[in-house]
Design an enzyme around this catalytic site. Structure first.
Site, PDB file in Angstrom:
ATOM      1  N   LYS A  59      45.057  47.502  34.358  1.00  0.00           N
ATOM      2  CA  LYS A  59      44.565  46.507  35.315  1.00  0.00           C
ATOM      3  C   LYS A  59      44.223  47.179  36.655  1.00  0.00           C
ATOM      4  CE  LYS A  59      43.847  42.465  37.300  1.00  0.00           C
ATOM      5  NZ  LYS A  59      42.651  41.656  36.984  1.00  0.00           N
ATOM      6  N   CYS A  97      35.025  43.688  42.520  1.00  0.00           N
ATOM      7  CA  CYS A  97      35.773  42.454  42.241  1.00  0.00           C
ATOM      8  C   CYS A  97      35.229  41.323  43.119  1.00  0.00           C
ATOM      9  CB  CYS A  97      37.270  42.652  42.489  1.00  0.00           C
ATOM     10  SG  CYS A  97      38.180  41.112  42.216  1.00  0.00           S
TER      11      CYS A  97
HETATM   12  C1  SIN Z   1      40.272  39.813  39.130  1.00  0.00           C
HETATM   13  O1  SIN Z   1      41.461  40.191  39.024  1.00  0.00           O
HETATM   14  O2  SIN Z   1      39.949  38.971  39.983  1.00  0.00           O
HETATM   15  C2  SIN Z   1      39.239  40.358  38.218  1.00  0.00           C
HETATM   16  C3  SIN Z   1      38.990  41.780  38.478  1.00  0.00           C
HETATM   17  C4  SIN Z   1      37.577  42.091  38.770  1.00  0.00           C
HETATM   18  O3  SIN Z   1      36.703  41.235  38.631  1.00  0.00           O
HETATM   19  O4  SIN Z   1      37.296  43.215  39.159  1.00  0.00           O
END
Ligand code: SIN
Length: 300
Positions: free
Chosen positions: A45, A128
């Site tokens: 992640k 993001c």
């Molecule tokens: C998120 O955690 O909001 C998604 C990650 C991303 O879109 O890079």
């Protein structure tokens, strides 16, 4: 035997499909499930300096052909992911660290910490769309240039960038110039299409809570935009491996990305919806075609 392997910045992948940063890759348990699946690498992640619980729920919603999310980078903080690398490496697959610091100094600190880890590749997530008040860095070319200058300076591992989709040839060219200038090892195209809005007509409401319902659109809705981004960056940067991401559900989708110029492909929404063992992505007959494919897509 058909060769469906891939190589990104010198890192060998047994097959060309692995998980995208985001779905079901926050905890060690989730990452070990990916390690045991057919995914050829383990992407963790996107991490920030400190742990984050992420945005308010509901923040993810399945759609008939994909998904919308505004997760807000829920993650355990980079120190945990640095520690996870040695555990995950025991599964014998490359480990990809995804870094998404909320400011430049955070990215420098996090990338420096991964230098001393067992991560094989670092993917800097400049795309993001889900942090309120933080625009997607890769739509600001000056800022992207500065971030990459500082981060590449400290990074001792192969580092790539995860990009938002672009929609104009001028923007492809501007970003390609920046990636080339900083000798980026790979580019991942694309993150979700930011700030989509899904409305439930029965409930007369939006379907996710954060940002008034605005979130990143993923899945089949974005595949053709993703293919275009892969193809354009591959044309502009033939020396840099491009990793395709966006709407990959089947072996045929994988093959289309390879035809567009991708060196490897990441699966996102399908991992969220079917888990890391989503068989369809690894559909053998289509992946075999990849082994036979050498060349360029044809004009009609
Ligand atoms: C998120 O955690 O909001 C998604 C990650 C991303 O879109 O890079």
């Amino acid at each position: 035997m058909t060769d469906i392997s891939a190589k990104i910045a010198g890192v060998e992948l047994e097959n060309c499909v692995f998980n995208a940063a985001g779905p079901k890759d926050v905890t060690l348990e989730e990452l070990e499930a990916i390690a045991k699946s057919a995914s050829s690498a383990i992407t963790m992640k996107s991490c920030t300096l400190d742990p984050r619980t992420g945005n308010a729920e509901p923040r993810y919603y399945d759609l008939p052909e994909g998904s919308i999310n505004s997760m807000g980078l829920p993650n355990l903080g980079y120190r945990e992911y640095v520690n996870f690398t040695s555990v995950l490496k025991q599964h014998g697959k490359p480990v990809v660290a995804s870094v998404s610091g909320l400011k430049l100094e955070d990215n420098v600190e996090i990338v420096s910490a991964f230098n001393d880890s067992e991560a094989d590749l670092i993917e800097l997530n400049l795309s993001c769309p889900n942090i309120a008040g933080k625009p997607q860095v890769c739509y600001d070319f000056e800022q992207s240039d500065e971030v990459l200058k500082q981060v590449v300076r400290v990074c001792k591992k192969p580092i790539g960038v995860k990009l938002s989709p672009y929609f104009d040839f001028v923007h492809f060219e501007q970003m390609a110039e920046i990636l080339q200038k900083h000798r980026i090892a790979f580019a991942t195209c694309i993150n979700s299409i930011g700030n989509a809005l899904v409305i439930d007509p029965e409930k007369e409401s939006v379907v996710i809570k954060p940002k008034g319902g605005f979130g990143g659109l993923g899945g089949k809705y974005v595949k053709y935009t993703a293919l275009a981004n892969v193809n354009k960056f591959h044309e502009l940067l033939p020396e840099i491996p491009i990793i395709g991401c966006g709407g990959v559900y089947t072996g045929t989708d994988v093959f289309e990305f390879i035809l567009a110029g991708a060196s490897a492909v990441q699966a996102g929404s399908v991992f969220m919806q079917q888990g890391p063992d989503s068989e369809s992505v690894y559909a053998k007959e289509r992946l075999r075609k990849i082994g036979r494919f050498h060349g360029e897509i044809k004009d009609v």
